[in-house]
Write a protein that holds these residues in place. Structure first.
Motif, PDB file in Angstrom:
ATOM      1  N   TYR A 188       0.824  -1.123  -0.037  1.00 17.49           N
ATOM      2  CA  TYR A 188      -0.047  -0.076  -0.007  1.00 17.49           C
ATOM      3  C   TYR A 188       0.876   1.341   0.160  1.00 17.49           C
ATOM      4  O   TYR A 188       0.472   2.273  -0.343  1.00 17.49           O
ATOM      5  N   VAL A 189       2.151   0.953   0.403  1.00 19.73           N
ATOM      6  CA  VAL A 189       3.031   2.207   0.410  1.00 19.73           C
ATOM      7  C   VAL A 189       4.233   1.784  -0.122  1.00 19.73           C
ATOM      8  O   VAL A 189       5.090   1.603   0.443  1.00 19.73           O
TER       9      VAL A 189
ATOM     10  N   LEU B 261       8.834   5.586   0.483  1.00 20.65           N
ATOM     11  CA  LEU B 261       8.962   6.361   1.747  1.00 20.65           C
ATOM     12  C   LEU B 261      10.311   6.892   1.905  1.00 20.65           C
ATOM     13  O   LEU B 261      11.318   6.231   1.741  1.00 20.65           O
TER      14      LEU B 261
ATOM     15  N   TYR C  69       1.265  10.347   7.390  1.00 23.58           N
ATOM     16  CA  TYR C  69      -0.348  10.266   7.040  1.00 23.58           C
ATOM     17  C   TYR C  69      -0.592  11.234   5.930  1.00 23.58           C
ATOM     18  O   TYR C  69      -1.305  11.389   5.138  1.00 23.58           O
TER      19      TYR C  69
ATOM     20  N   TYR D 142       1.309  12.530   3.695  1.00 25.47           N
ATOM     21  CA  TYR D 142       1.955  11.801   2.501  1.00 25.47           C
ATOM     22  C   TYR D 142       0.931  10.749   2.262  1.00 25.47           C
ATOM     23  O   TYR D 142       0.807  10.780   0.775  1.00 25.47           O
ATOM     24  N   LEU D 143       0.519  10.012   2.850  1.00 26.94           N
ATOM     25  CA  LEU D 143      -0.305   8.707   2.349  1.00 26.94           C
ATOM     26  C   LEU D 143      -1.780   9.326   1.591  1.00 26.94           C
ATOM     27  O   LEU D 143      -2.282   8.701   0.732  1.00 26.94           O
ATOM     28  N   GLU D 144      -2.104  10.504   2.462  1.00 29.02           N
ATOM     29  CA  GLU D 144      -3.665  10.980   2.149  1.00 29.02           C
ATOM     30  C   GLU D 144      -3.443  11.878   0.636  1.00 29.02           C
ATOM     31  O   GLU D 144      -4.307  11.772  -0.195  1.00 29.02           O
TER      32      GLU D 144
ATOM     33  N   LEU E 264      -0.233   9.842  -1.970  1.00 31.51           N
ATOM     34  CA  LEU E 264      -0.795   8.451  -2.474  1.00 31.51           C
ATOM     35  C   LEU E 264      -2.379   8.144  -2.768  1.00 31.51           C
ATOM     36  O   LEU E 264      -2.488   7.338  -3.115  1.00 31.51           O
TER      37      LEU E 264
ATOM     38  N   LEU F 140      -4.587   7.545  -0.280  1.00 27.43           N
ATOM     39  CA  LEU F 140      -5.100   6.280   0.404  1.00 27.43           C
ATOM     40  C   LEU F 140      -5.966   7.135   1.234  1.00 27.43           C
ATOM     41  O   LEU F 140      -6.078   8.253   1.780  1.00 27.43           O
TER      42      LEU F 140
ATOM     43  N   GLN G 145      -1.087  -0.908   8.476  1.00 28.79           N
ATOM     44  CA  GLN G 145      -0.115  -0.317   9.421  1.00 28.79           C
ATOM     45  C   GLN G 145      -0.373  -0.704  10.639  1.00 28.79           C
ATOM     46  O   GLN G 145      -1.283  -1.060  11.231  1.00 28.79           O
TER      47      GLN G 145
END
Length: 238
Positions: A148-149, A152, A162, A164-166, A169, A171, A217
């Motif tokens: 999923y990631v 990094l 978070y 970065y992920l939202e 990416l 997510l 996670q």
């Protein structure tokens, strides 16, 4: 016009916050406060009740009102909030130190179990300490499924994973299952945190899921016990 009891409440809160009334000390008696603020005992009681409800004092029968140590940082247990979002609300800005960012090709049995991995899954391991007022008081150990990631960097880990992920990416981080335990410090805790003789750490273990209920996670957030209170709101069902 502000009610008299709210004015008294705000005055006492300010005195507690600036240390004029130190932690563990007794507030003046109701009688003394009545004289001090030139008001009725009923008004003083209203102000004291509000102080008690909001966690500034503890009423002790036979003693009076003891001031609670408020030099703690509130961490919502039930919320899913990044440390950066919490840090943005703090007066003294904390610092994040990245101690390790590595890709584990073959996660051990414990991590495979926590993240429900297959034999082919790889995991990002991130070790960070959170420094507030010159003291390292939180150790965060994050394990993220590479599926999923995909990438990094240390810069992302220093800022906000978070975010970065939202934002990068796209997510959708949805919910988490959390467990809180008190443990003896590990050698890693003692090495990376300023424990100053504390013999326990408060550990929040979080399993974080995406919108489609994929577990991506596992985190252990290890806290020095004196500087934090974990808050939630609970209402009894009737």
């Amino acid at each position: 016009m502000t009610s008299k009891y709210l004015t008294i409440y705000n005055t006492l809160v300010e005195q507690i916050k600036n240390g004029a009334i130190p932690p563990q000390s007794l507030l003046p008696s109701e009688h003394e406060l009545t004289d001090q603020f030139q008001t009725s005992r009923e008004t003083i009681r209203k102000a004291l009740n509000l102080l008690s409800q909001n966690g500034y004092i503890q009423k002790v029968r036979g003693k009076g009102s003891i001031v609670i140590d408020i030099t703690k940082f509130d961490f919502p247990v039930s919320g899913l909030v990044s440390f950066k979002e919490l840090a943005d609300k703090m007066e003294s800005k904390p610092k994040t130190n990245v101690h390790e960012l590595s890709l584990i090709i073959k996660p051990d049995h414990f991590i495979r179990q926590q993240l429900q991995l297959t034999a082919k899954d790889q995991v990002w391991k991130v070790i960070r300490t959170r420094e507030i007022g010159g003291n390292k008081i939180i150790l965060d150990k994050d394990f993220l499924n590479k599926k999923y990631v995909p990438s990094l960097t240390e810069e992302i880990c220093e800022n906000s994973i978070y975010e970065y992920l939202e934002n990068e990416l796209n997510l959708n981080i949805s919910f988490a299952k959390k467990e809180i335990v008190v443990e003896e410090p590990t050698s890693e805790d003692r090495e990376l945190l300023n424990l100053e003789g504390f013999h326990n750490v408060v550990v929040i273990k979080s399993y974080v899921f995406l919108e489609d209920a994929s577990l991506f996670q596992y985190t252990e957030s290890r806290h020095r016990p004196d500087k934090f209170r974990f808050v939630d709101f609970a209402r009894r069902k009737h």
